[in-house]
Each structure stands twice: as structure tokens, then as C-alpha cells.
Write an enzyme that holds these catalytic residues in place. Structure first.
Site, PDB file in Angstrom:
ATOM      1  N   ARG A  40      40.316  49.854  36.233  1.00 39.27           N
ATOM      2  CA  ARG A  40      41.328  49.019  35.575  1.00 39.27           C
ATOM      3  C   ARG A  40      40.698  47.864  34.802  1.00 39.27           C
ATOM      4  NH1 ARG A  40      42.826  43.767  35.129  1.00 39.27           N
ATOM      5  NH2 ARG A  40      42.414  43.455  37.365  1.00 39.27           N
ATOM      6  N   CYS A  91      36.966  40.117  30.252  1.00 34.84           N
ATOM      7  CA  CYS A  91      38.343  39.631  30.132  1.00 34.84           C
ATOM      8  C   CYS A  91      38.699  39.617  28.655  1.00 34.84           C
ATOM      9  CB  CYS A  91      38.496  38.234  30.729  1.00 34.84           C
ATOM     10  SG  CYS A  91      40.149  37.547  30.504  1.00 34.84           S
TER      11      CYS A  91
END
Length: 309
Positions: free
Chosen positions: A24, A251
Site C-alpha cells: 500500500r 509520501c
């Protein structure tokens, strides 16, 4: 394949739980979208390597993270391998929770921030507003019998705000845990933490009433400190560590956030210290080497490059 010489280290546990985030957190940061069949194969290979807890996807709007637009398809493709308490998914809102629960998911995660700036950039809300946004998600998930994890990002530094006071992180963490979360993952989103800072934050969280058994650590390796920080946290008493196969990830909303702690690097270190993870290092290295081939670039893991190169 070479393995480290086992020399037990004082203060380390007999066993540690690895929370695998590569599928993920890792793949959401890829520029290109990985085919859903490849993702499913990645999960199955990680399971075969002995990783029990794997965060498989996020039920977020494809508008924001197009790489995970296939969340429902992936869960369906995995079948039993994609469900259960050890297959969490990220559910950023009630709509995402509904989609996950409809598919039989029974472990979910919510994602907040310790800083106001990142909360606005990531969620378009203040920290207080994000807590309220997640309140019905956490409440309904618990009512449905699901296990809930709360991520808090920017716990050690923020690219816009700079240093983040420990008290500020503790306050945000406490708010998210009061929603009823079973586990708290503290994130070093831009990889600036050091071992002393890690211990200071854990001291603050425990003093605030958050049990050390509820705390997981999530370090990025921007400054090469992820493994050192993890060892400090484990010596402190943390028993769950987030890591990413092949060091995938970062991120998408913070350009200074590079890859996660590589699962292989973590397993190598723990195996050498006599800590059992249940992971077959050879199989894991082979899996990450395979995934690096799918992505068309070398693995970011030092151990993968050393053993599979």
C-alpha cells in the site's frame, strides 16, 4: 544465500511483529500504476515469505491516489488472502469504510497528522477537524467488529513547520487513540528522527497513558537513520515495526519523504540479534528482487542489493 551470524543482543525481545506496508504505502508512491495482478502476486509472495501482517491497499478517491484505484478489484482477486485481521486497508472516510466493509474487510487504518500544515495539505483539514472526520469511521469500524489502527504522520519533523515538539505529537496521538483505535503508528514521514528523539517521544506517549504494547513505529530512511531508530524503539519496548519490502515508498504529499525502512534490512538486523520475525529472508529477498524487476529499477534495500545482486 548468506545470513548474519546470530549473536543475541541484551534488551531485545524473542519475537517481533513486522507490519508490512510495501503493497500500500510503497506502491502508492510509484509514478506508474502497477497492474492489479502484479499487486496480488506481490501479496502472495510476501505471505509465502512469512509476513503475516500486510496492509494491502487504500480505499481513497482515485482522484487523489490513482495508483490505488483498483482497491476493490485487488481485494476480490486475493480472496481469502486479502481478508482478516492481518490484512488492513486504509479507509480515509466513511465512503471508503463502506466499500471496505462490503468486501468483508475486518481491519482498517486511519491517517492523521501531528502538524497543522501537513494536515491541511494531506486532508484539507486542521488536526482537530481531521479527528472529527475520522470519528464516525473509527466508531462504525469498531461497531462492525473491525480492528482499527491510527497513523500519525510528521511525528519527528515537518518540511514546512520544521521541528515538531514532542508535546504536540503526544496531543495529536492521544486524540486519535481516544477514537477507539487499537494501535498507534508514529511516523517519521521525512526521515529526520534520531534514537534519542525516538526515546523522548515514546516517553511522552507512555506518560500520556498510551500503552507501549499499542505503539508501532514507522521510520523513513531519508538520512539513513531508520534502522537505528527502530532498534532504539524495540529496546524501549515497542513490539510492532512498520517496514516495506525492498524499501518501497515515501509520501506523495511530502517531497522530502523518501523510502520506508526496508523489510529485508530490518530482518537481517533482527536475525543477527537473535530476534524471531517468522520471515524467511531468502524468500523475502527473492520477492523484492522480483518486484524491483516489475518496477524496472534496482531495489532500495541494501540487503536485497547485497544478496540478490
Amino acid at each position: 544465500m548468506r545470513h548474519p551470524q546470530r549473536e543475541p543482543m541484551p534488551g531485545m525481545p524473542q519475537r517481533l511483529r513486522i507490519y508490512e506496508v510495501g503493497v500500500r504505502d510503497g506502491l502508492q508512491n510509484e509514478q506508474a500504476t502497477v497492474p492489479v495482478e502484479v499487486k496480488a502476486e506481490f501479496v502472495r509472495r510476501l505471505l509465502a515469505a512469512g509476513l503475516e501482517t500486510i496492509e494491502v491497499t487504500s480505499f481513497v478517491s482515485p482522484k487523489w491516489v490513482p495508483q490505488l484505484a483498483d482497491a476493490a478489484e485487488l481485494i476480490e482477486l486475493l480472496g481469502a488472502d486479502g481478508l482478516g485481521r492481518h490484512r488492513p486497508v486504509l479507509t480515509p472516510n466513511e465512503r471508503g469504510l463502506d466499500r471496505a466493509l462490503e468486501l468483508g474487510v475486518s481491519a482498517v487504518a486511519i491517517f492523521g497528522s501531528a502538524t497543522e500544515t501537513f494536515s491541511q495539505k494531506n486532508l484539507n483539514r486542521s488536526v482537530a477537524e481531521s479527528v472529527e472526520m475520522f470519528r464516525p469511521v473509527a466508531t462504525r469500524a469498531k461497531e462492525a467488529g473491525a480492528w482499527v489502527r491510527a497513523y500519525v504522520s510528521m511525528c519527528f519533523g515537518d518540511p514546512w513547520e520544521g521541528d515538531v515538539p514532542v508535546a504536540k505529537v503526544v496531543d495529536s496521538a492521544r486524540r486519535f487513540m481516544e477514537l477507539g483505535a487499537d494501535e498507534l503508528s508514529i511516523g517519521d514521514t521525512i526521515g529526520v528522527a534520531t534514537p534519542g528523539h525516538t526515546v523522548a517521544l515514546l516517553d511522552g506517549l507512555v506518560a500520556a497513558g498510551i500503552g507501549i504494547e499499542q505503539i508501532a513505529v514507522h521510520f523513513h530512511d531519508t538520512y539513513g537513520q531508520a534502522l537505528a531508530n527502530t532498534v532504539a524503539a524495540v529496546q524501549y519496548g515497542v513490539r510492532t515495526v512498520d517496514a516495506s519490502a525492498g524499501g518501497l515508498g515515501g509520501c506523495p504529499y511530502a517531497k522530502s519523504a523518501t523510502g520506508n525502512l526496508a523489510t529485508e534490512d530490518l530482518v537481517w538486523a533482527l536475525e543477527g540479534m537473535g530476534v524471531d520475525t517468522g520471515v524467511d529472508l531468502d524468500a523475502l529477498v527473492a520477492t523484492s528482487a522480483w518486484m524491483a524487476g516489475q518496477l524496472g529499477r534496482p531495489s532500495a534495500s541494501s540487503v536485497v542489493r547485497a544478496l540478490a545482486g
